[in-house]
Design a protein around this motif. Structure first.
Motif, PDB file in Angstrom:
ATOM      1  N   ILE A  45       0.844  -1.203   0.000  1.00 23.89           N
ATOM      2  CA  ILE A  45       0.000   0.000   0.000  1.00 23.89           C
ATOM      3  C   ILE A  45       0.875   1.247   0.000  1.00 23.89           C
ATOM      4  CG2 ILE A  45      -1.591   1.390   1.410  1.00 23.89           C
ATOM      5  CD1 ILE A  45      -2.993  -0.816  -0.170  1.00 23.89           C
ATOM      6  N   ASN A  46       1.890   1.276   0.869  1.00 24.20           N
ATOM      7  CA  ASN A  46       2.788   2.435   0.931  1.00 24.20           C
ATOM      8  C   ASN A  46       3.500   2.659  -0.398  1.00 24.20           C
ATOM      9  OD1 ASN A  46       2.121   3.007   3.590  1.00 24.20           O
ATOM     10  ND2 ASN A  46       3.789   1.778   4.421  1.00 24.20           N
ATOM     11  N   GLN A  47       3.948   1.578  -1.027  1.00 18.93           N
ATOM     12  CA  GLN A  47       4.644   1.706  -2.307  1.00 18.93           C
ATOM     13  C   GLN A  47       3.698   2.167  -3.416  1.00 18.93           C
ATOM     14  OE1 GLN A  47       7.495  -1.377  -3.469  1.00 18.93           O
ATOM     15  NE2 GLN A  47       7.279  -2.198  -1.395  1.00 18.93           N
ATOM     16  N   THR A  48       2.463   1.650  -3.429  1.00 23.60           N
ATOM     17  CA  THR A  48       1.535   2.102  -4.460  1.00 23.60           C
ATOM     18  C   THR A  48       1.146   3.561  -4.233  1.00 23.60           C
ATOM     19  OG1 THR A  48      -0.379   1.149  -3.274  1.00 23.60           O
ATOM     20  CG2 THR A  48       0.593  -0.182  -5.040  1.00 23.60           C
ATOM     21  N   ASP A  49       1.025   3.971  -2.970  1.00 23.40           N
ATOM     22  CA  ASP A  49       0.767   5.388  -2.669  1.00 23.40           C
ATOM     23  C   ASP A  49       1.884   6.266  -3.233  1.00 23.40           C
ATOM     24  OD1 ASP A  49      -1.618   4.984  -1.292  1.00 23.40           O
ATOM     25  OD2 ASP A  49      -0.679   5.013   0.694  1.00 23.40           O
ATOM     26  N   THR A  50       3.125   5.851  -3.012  1.00 25.48           N
ATOM     27  CA  THR A  50       4.288   6.606  -3.493  1.00 25.48           C
ATOM     28  C   THR A  50       4.298   6.698  -5.012  1.00 25.48           C
ATOM     29  OG1 THR A  50       5.588   5.970  -1.557  1.00 25.48           O
ATOM     30  CG2 THR A  50       6.817   6.669  -3.509  1.00 25.48           C
ATOM     31  N   GLU A  51       4.030   5.575  -5.678  1.00 19.07           N
ATOM     32  CA  GLU A  51       4.035   5.558  -7.146  1.00 19.07           C
ATOM     33  C   GLU A  51       2.886   6.378  -7.723  1.00 19.07           C
ATOM     34  OE1 GLU A  51       6.368   4.420  -9.250  1.00 19.07           O
ATOM     35  OE2 GLU A  51       7.548   3.996  -7.456  1.00 19.07           O
ATOM     36  N   MET A  52       1.720   6.306  -7.104  1.00 21.07           N
ATOM     37  CA  MET A  52       0.590   7.110  -7.583  1.00 21.07           C
ATOM     38  C   MET A  52       0.889   8.594  -7.425  1.00 21.07           C
ATOM     39  SD  MET A  52      -2.629   4.779  -6.298  1.00 21.07           S
ATOM     40  CE  MET A  52      -3.840   6.025  -6.669  1.00 21.07           C
ATOM     41  N   GLN A  53       1.549   8.949  -6.332  1.00 19.71           N
ATOM     42  CA  GLN A  53       1.929  10.350  -6.130  1.00 19.71           C
ATOM     43  C   GLN A  53       2.956  10.771  -7.184  1.00 19.71           C
ATOM     44  OE1 GLN A  53       3.748  11.219  -2.324  1.00 19.71           O
ATOM     45  NE2 GLN A  53       3.034  13.333  -2.411  1.00 19.71           N
ATOM     46  N   ARG A  54       3.913   9.892  -7.471  1.00 16.37           N
ATOM     47  CA  ARG A  54       4.923  10.192  -8.491  1.00 16.37           C
ATOM     48  C   ARG A  54       4.277  10.458  -9.841  1.00 16.37           C
ATOM     49  NH1 ARG A  54       7.225   7.340 -12.572  1.00 16.37           N
ATOM     50  NH2 ARG A  54       6.195   5.411 -11.952  1.00 16.37           N
ATOM     51  N   LEU A  55       3.241   9.685 -10.148  1.00 18.11           N
ATOM     52  CA  LEU A  55       2.549   9.816 -11.432  1.00 18.11           C
ATOM     53  C   LEU A  55       1.547  10.966 -11.439  1.00 18.11           C
ATOM     54  CD1 LEU A  55       1.912   6.032 -12.096  1.00 18.11           C
ATOM     55  CD2 LEU A  55       3.538   7.519 -13.291  1.00 18.11           C
ATOM     56  N   GLY A  56       1.273  11.521 -10.276  1.00 20.40           N
ATOM     57  CA  GLY A  56       0.298  12.603 -10.194  1.00 20.40           C
ATOM     58  C   GLY A  56      -1.135  12.104 -10.258  1.00 20.40           C
ATOM     59  N   TRP A  57      -1.365  10.825  -9.922  1.00 27.92           N
ATOM     60  CA  TRP A  57      -2.697  10.253  -9.949  1.00 27.92           C
ATOM     61  C   TRP A  57      -3.498  10.698  -8.732  1.00 27.92           C
ATOM     62  CZ3 TRP A  57      -3.308   4.456 -11.560  1.00 27.92           C
ATOM     63  CH2 TRP A  57      -2.809   4.272 -12.853  1.00 27.92           C
TER      64      TRP A  57
END
Length: 103
Positions: A45-57
């Motif tokens: 969950i933490n990693q997907t949160d980080t990646e979604m933030q990186r992508l601007g989702w």
């Protein structure tokens, strides 16, 4: 045989195919559940949160992707493998194009 809420949810969301990953059939009748108990859940969950933030989702964009490819509105309803596959998809997705100014 004990039937758990998680097993009922998984039965409710029958699997189909996603391009390269499992997909579920959307079913609005499936209830939400408590946080999954597999050991890697919080990390994923933490990693997907980080990646979604990186992508601007936005959260809405994340839900839209989950509905389109997995048939669920929440990462809580993904299996560990599905959540790991979602993370891999995010990691392999290029970040949004930066404003190149003048191009």
């Amino acid at each position: 045989m004990t039937i758990t809420l998680i097993s009922l949810l998984r039965d409710c969301d029958q699997k189909m195919m996603h391009p390269g990953f499992p997909r579920r059939i959307p079913n609005a009748q499936c209830p939400m559940t408590e946080k999954p108990t597999y050991p890697n859940f919080d990390n994923l969950i933490n990693q997907t949160d980080t990646e979604m933030q990186r992508l601007g989702w936005t959260k809405a964009q994340g839900r839209e992707h989950l509905m389109k490819y997995y048939g669920v509105r929440s990462r809580l309803l993904l299996t560990e493998d599905e959540l790991d596959n979602f993370l891999l998809y995010l990691q392999l997705t290029d970040s949004p194009a930066q404003d190149q100014g003048g191009f």
